[in-house]
Motif scaffolding. Sequence first.
Motif, PDB file in Angstrom:
ATOM      1  N   ILE A 200       0.845  -1.143   0.010  1.00  0.00           N
ATOM      2  CA  ILE A 200       0.183  -0.101  -0.023  1.00  0.00           C
ATOM      3  C   ILE A 200       0.822   1.246  -0.076  1.00  0.00           C
ATOM      4  N   LYS A 217      -7.521   1.351   8.259  1.00  0.00           N
ATOM      5  CA  LYS A 217      -7.872   0.098   7.716  1.00  0.00           C
ATOM      6  C   LYS A 217      -7.113  -0.920   7.663  1.00  0.00           C
ATOM      7  N   TYR A 218      -5.790  -0.843   7.649  1.00  0.00           N
ATOM      8  CA  TYR A 218      -4.819  -1.935   7.264  1.00  0.00           C
ATOM      9  C   TYR A 218      -3.976  -2.242   8.501  1.00  0.00           C
ATOM     10  N   LEU A 220      -1.262  -0.640   9.633  1.00  0.00           N
ATOM     11  CA  LEU A 220       0.136  -0.605   9.158  1.00  0.00           C
ATOM     12  C   LEU A 220       0.798   0.177  10.291  1.00  0.00           C
TER      13      LEU A 220
ATOM     14  N   ASN B  26      -4.536  -8.218  -0.704  1.00  0.00           N
ATOM     15  CA  ASN B  26      -4.563  -7.892   1.017  1.00  0.00           C
ATOM     16  C   ASN B  26      -5.803  -8.417   1.614  1.00  0.00           C
ATOM     17  N   VAL B  28      -7.338  -7.510   4.131  1.00  0.00           N
ATOM     18  CA  VAL B  28      -8.328  -6.666   4.511  1.00  0.00           C
ATOM     19  C   VAL B  28      -9.241  -6.226   3.276  1.00  0.00           C
ATOM     20  N   ASP B  29      -8.745  -6.144   2.103  1.00  0.00           N
ATOM     21  CA  ASP B  29      -9.536  -6.019   0.844  1.00  0.00           C
ATOM     22  C   ASP B  29     -10.388  -7.053   0.380  1.00  0.00           C
ATOM     23  N   TYR B  60     -10.981 -10.040   9.613  1.00  0.00           N
ATOM     24  CA  TYR B  60     -11.378  -8.705   9.197  1.00  0.00           C
ATOM     25  C   TYR B  60     -12.945  -8.580   8.788  1.00  0.00           C
TER      26      TYR B  60
END
Lengths: 443, 443
Positions: A200, A217-218, A220, B26, B28-29, B60
Amino acid sequence: MTKKVLLKLLEEKKFQSIHEVLSKYNPVDLAGLLSELDDENMVLVFRMIEKEKAAEVFSYMDNDLRQVLVKTFSNQEIKYLFDSMFADDAADFIGDMPANVVAQLLENVDGETRVHINHLLQYPDDSVGSIMTVEYIELNPNMTVSQALDKIREVGNNSETVYTCYVVEKHKLLGIVSAKNLMISSRDTLIRDLMIDNYISVKTNDDKEKAANLFRKYGLIAIPVIDSEGCIVGIVTFDDAIDVLTEEATEDIHKMAAITASDEPYLKTSVLKHAKNRIPWLLVLMLSATITGSIISKYEQAFAVIPLLVSFIPMLMDTGGNCGSQSSTLIIRGLAVDELHFSDIPKIFWKEFRVSLLVSFALALANGIRITLVYGDVQLAFVVSISLIGTIVIAKLVGCLLPVLAKKCRLDPAIMAAPLITTIVDAFSIIIYFRIATLVFKL
Amino acid sequence: MTKKVLLKLLEEKKFQSIHEVLSKYNPVDLAGLLSELDDENMVLVFRMIEKEKAAEVFSYMDNDLRQVLVKTFSNQEIKYLFDSMFADDAADFIGDMPANVVAQLLENVDGETRVHINHLLQYPDDSVGSIMTVEYIELNPNMTVSQALDKIREVGNNSETVYTCYVVEKHKLLGIVSAKNLMISSRDTLIRDLMIDNYISVKTNDDKEKAANLFRKYGLIAIPVIDSEGCIVGIVTFDDAIDVLTEEATEDIHKMAAITASDEPYLKTSVLKHAKNRIPWLLVLMLSATITGSIISKYEQAFAVIPLLVSFIPMLMDTGGNCGSQSSTLIIRGLAVDELHFSDIPKIFWKEFRVSLLVSFALALANGIRITLVYGDVQLAFVVSISLIGTIVIAKLVGCLLPVLAKKCRLDPAIMAAPLITTIVDAFSIIIYFRIATLVFKL
């Protein structure tokens, strides 16, 4: 150590004890403690902090105190300070100093640091560039894990984070490797085989709120910042993202209360500045409210006959405002945390419509009963209750639509909050109320 | 890959292509993509994700979708899933499932995991215990850096973070060591000499908002959770802190708009639940607004003589409400981000008083000029402007005091926001207005 103890030690000139106690303190707490002292003592105590820690404490202090301190620094000390600070902290600090101080400061830093700072200063306040740092760990794809660990050992202390490393070839970012992966992989693995290439990333000119939302969201630790050619120019770390998320929430909350957003703390903002941040929207809203006033004056004859009608105006206006602000608040926050989007408009509208029916019937019922009991007037109860239903339905629909439309028009949805919605809904509620009243009572 | 492409591939039964594309995604996606599919396709696609990644994707996903998936799992699969999930994610998931599903799930996990999950399930929703995880790296103070790195290599993959390690002797937390320090120190250094012993920690029963604020203040990656004897029982990581900060901001924003806080996303909340969250406060506020109504009806004779008086009511009420909500919003947010405290009350009061004078004079002037120009009535302009000044001063003082007092009484300051302040200020503004009007016009 509290301020009190510190002042006592200062008075007794027990500088060695102060030095010892300070060495056990966390830099963030030290910065907090210093901010409670008067300028003279603050400078005195700051000089008792060990040199390496002092630079870190400095980076956590407020700008007004930093300005006081900088004035007492020698050129040597300024050079040391900038060498120890991360470039993003240095740029933040420089960006808020008066021009004459900036010139003096930049004269004393070395060439490379100056280039970094000047580079970071170019980015607009709300861009990713303004929060990124240029101190990160670059690895070569052909290194082994062992070589990578050696590099971290060598340059790690000057990097803001060593936990995500960036695999770079000819400035192009090929992939990322986490320190965890380096630590658990065998020593002779090639970085090229270990790196993740669908990482990302953000661009320097992206909105910093966008970057912060990616962290959320991720989950990180850091996100690389790349330019239009795919070259890495810096990184953003999670601690800056947390600050951005907090600032953005504060900004939204303030805007939703018709206050011009400002990032200064409440107590540090001058009375004049506070007034300036609040007057513009109040003026706009006050003048808009006069429209509702002139609508009322059209119905002068109605309440000349039944003066009691006037006494339900506050209840109708307040309830309409509250209903509208509930809906707009839910939508504004949903848009801010990226949970709602423009394409959801039909679903939102349909949901709010059904909610408004439930809410309005509940409130109309309570209100109808109250009026019948208190005034014994069923007709009046009917007029007020029907007006309430109309007001609530309109309030909820206006409240949910305006923020989404604002977003679509690239306006900040937070503007479409309670104050503006209330003013708009007021006018509707008065019209509905008097229309129905004149009809029913044949005024 | 968009939903459209995926559906096309599914239709064409190109499962191998789907599998390949999914592997580049990913987690999350992937979770986001799955949530857009209908249940049948969702289950189908989930099974095409490689096993290891699937557990992460699962963690998630939203609870309603997880429930659908779990129903299709074999006991073997459930066991694998729980072995791969971190205990905190597993506990979150279990905590939201219906009782019969919970029983079936817990039957299939191994003893140790079950103990961890049951332990985590005991903590109240808003406590640190509810967001902590029990997978962290413990080091012995007598280890060397080299031994510590070996331990990380061995158990690192099962820890939520390896970047802060905890030095423990007989369960007591002696200090912390960052992975960065391990990586840049010489191999034979003792952990005892490397660890920091004045670390920041929280207790299991602390409010999770407190922990989140510590992350914000100190920029930490993880905070150890200790019990009353100083023994470490778990850690909280920065990604959970970011979620808490976002949730708490959302909760405050909702409460400030008179909505009962709920952590369900807007579109996933049923219409009935939405209505239930909104009606209670609306009812309270509506009935309070009738007090203002009855105050108005006392002055029926006044506006029977000068009906024009009524038309200024909306402007006065709205402006008072807006001014009060500006002040209360600034204070509520300042309290939430730990920038303001009860002890600041005199400073806040004095600041708001001066701001209110500046604001009220500016608005009164604008309003006075408007009324003089439109109605050519200086006396009326005087009455409305003086009322406006009184209303604004009271609104700002009430607006700044109530949140601080609420905090002192251990109530949530966010309740003292726009809706309640508006209702209170309305009554004041009407009294001031009609008092002055009856005096000046000798009604």
